[in-house]
Motif scaffolding. Structure first.
Motif, PDB file in Angstrom:
ATOM      1  N   GLU A  57      33.953  44.112  24.099  1.00 47.36           N
ATOM      2  CA  GLU A  57      34.697  43.966  22.840  1.00 47.36           C
ATOM      3  C   GLU A  57      34.332  45.064  21.854  1.00 47.36           C
ATOM      4  O   GLU A  57      35.192  45.548  21.120  1.00 47.36           O
ATOM      5  CB  GLU A  57      34.447  42.589  22.220  1.00 47.36           C
ATOM      6  N   SER A  58      33.066  45.461  21.812  1.00 46.39           N
ATOM      7  CA  SER A  58      32.683  46.521  20.873  1.00 46.39           C
ATOM      8  C   SER A  58      33.368  47.831  21.230  1.00 46.39           C
ATOM      9  O   SER A  58      33.763  48.592  20.347  1.00 46.39           O
ATOM     10  CB  SER A  58      31.163  46.697  20.826  1.00 46.39           C
ATOM     11  N   LEU A  60      36.349  48.087  22.720  1.00 50.40           N
ATOM     12  CA  LEU A  60      37.751  47.940  22.343  1.00 50.40           C
ATOM     13  C   LEU A  60      37.945  48.011  20.833  1.00 50.40           C
ATOM     14  O   LEU A  60      38.873  48.662  20.345  1.00 50.40           O
ATOM     15  CB  LEU A  60      38.302  46.628  22.902  1.00 50.40           C
ATOM     16  N   GLU A  61      37.057  47.371  20.091  1.00 53.72           N
ATOM     17  CA  GLU A  61      37.189  47.388  18.629  1.00 53.72           C
ATOM     18  C   GLU A  61      37.009  48.793  18.079  1.00 53.72           C
ATOM     19  O   GLU A  61      37.778  49.243  17.238  1.00 53.72           O
ATOM     20  CB  GLU A  61      36.176  46.437  17.979  1.00 53.72           C
ATOM     21  N   LEU A  94      44.438  41.099  27.565  1.00 51.24           N
ATOM     22  CA  LEU A  94      43.220  41.232  26.748  1.00 51.24           C
ATOM     23  C   LEU A  94      43.233  42.545  25.971  1.00 51.24           C
ATOM     24  O   LEU A  94      42.948  42.575  24.771  1.00 51.24           O
ATOM     25  CB  LEU A  94      41.975  41.153  27.628  1.00 51.24           C
ATOM     26  N   ILE A  95      43.588  43.614  26.637  1.00 49.69           N
ATOM     27  CA  ILE A  95      43.594  44.925  25.991  1.00 49.69           C
ATOM     28  C   ILE A  95      44.702  45.006  24.944  1.00 49.69           C
ATOM     29  O   ILE A  95      44.484  45.480  23.823  1.00 49.69           O
ATOM     30  CB  ILE A  95      43.699  46.049  27.039  1.00 49.69           C
ATOM     31  N   ASN A  97      46.063  42.507  23.318  1.00 45.71           N
ATOM     32  CA  ASN A  97      45.649  41.653  22.196  1.00 45.71           C
ATOM     33  C   ASN A  97      44.565  42.314  21.363  1.00 45.71           C
ATOM     34  O   ASN A  97      44.518  42.143  20.144  1.00 45.71           O
ATOM     35  CB  ASN A  97      45.202  40.286  22.694  1.00 45.71           C
ATOM     36  N   SER A  98      43.690  43.084  21.994  1.00 50.54           N
ATOM     37  CA  SER A  98      42.665  43.817  21.253  1.00 50.54           C
ATOM     38  C   SER A  98      43.302  44.862  20.343  1.00 50.54           C
ATOM     39  O   SER A  98      42.876  45.033  19.198  1.00 50.54           O
ATOM     40  CB  SER A  98      41.685  44.487  22.215  1.00 50.54           C
ATOM     41  N   ASN A 101      44.759  42.798  17.466  1.00 50.93           N
ATOM     42  CA  ASN A 101      43.744  42.172  16.611  1.00 50.93           C
ATOM     43  C   ASN A 101      42.931  43.183  15.814  1.00 50.93           C
ATOM     44  O   ASN A 101      42.605  42.952  14.656  1.00 50.93           O
ATOM     45  CB  ASN A 101      42.798  41.310  17.447  1.00 50.93           C
ATOM     46  N   TYR A 102      42.581  44.297  16.429  1.00 53.22           N
ATOM     47  CA  TYR A 102      41.698  45.249  15.757  1.00 53.22           C
ATOM     48  C   TYR A 102      42.448  46.237  14.867  1.00 53.22           C
ATOM     49  O   TYR A 102      41.818  47.095  14.235  1.00 53.22           O
ATOM     50  CB  TYR A 102      40.840  45.989  16.785  1.00 53.22           C
TER      51      TYR A 102
END
Length: 106
Positions: A57-58, A60-61, A94-95, A97-98, A101-102
């Motif tokens: 997650e870090s 991707l963010e 997932l990607i 949505n990242s 979201n980010y």
């Protein structure tokens, strides 16, 4: 879809870490050296995450949130310009949505 195809496994085989100081394959390195230059040069960019199992997650963010914070890309722009390929629909979701979201408006 025309544009640049980035095989993430070729440029960043083990995507982990947020900053360059975290080691090779960091999000900062990927964003600054690979993804941002591709976005500057092309209207569309395909990110091929095939063969990569587990992206932090870090990572991707910092990659996608950093495109917004440091380079001024909007959520709408990134969603329309980035295409994502992954081994499974779950990983692809997932990607995507990242990215959503980010890059939300704060």
């Amino acid at each position: 879809m025309k544009g640049k195809i980035i095989e993430v496994k070729q440029t960043c085989p083990f995507p982990s870490g947020r900053y360059r100081r975290d080691g090779q394959g960091s999000a900062e390195e990927f964003r600054e050296d690979v993804l941002q230059p591709a976005l500057e040069a092309e209207k569309s960019v395909t990110l091929d995450f095939s063969g990569i199992h587990g992206v932090g997650e870090s990572f991707l963010e910092e990659t996608f949130g950093g495109l917004k914070r440091l380079h001024g890309h909007s959520q709408q722009e990134l969603i329309s310009r980035l295409n994502v390929i992954a081994d499974t629909d779950t990983e692809r979701s997932l990607i995507i949505n990242s990215i959503k979201n980010y890059t939300k408006l704060s």
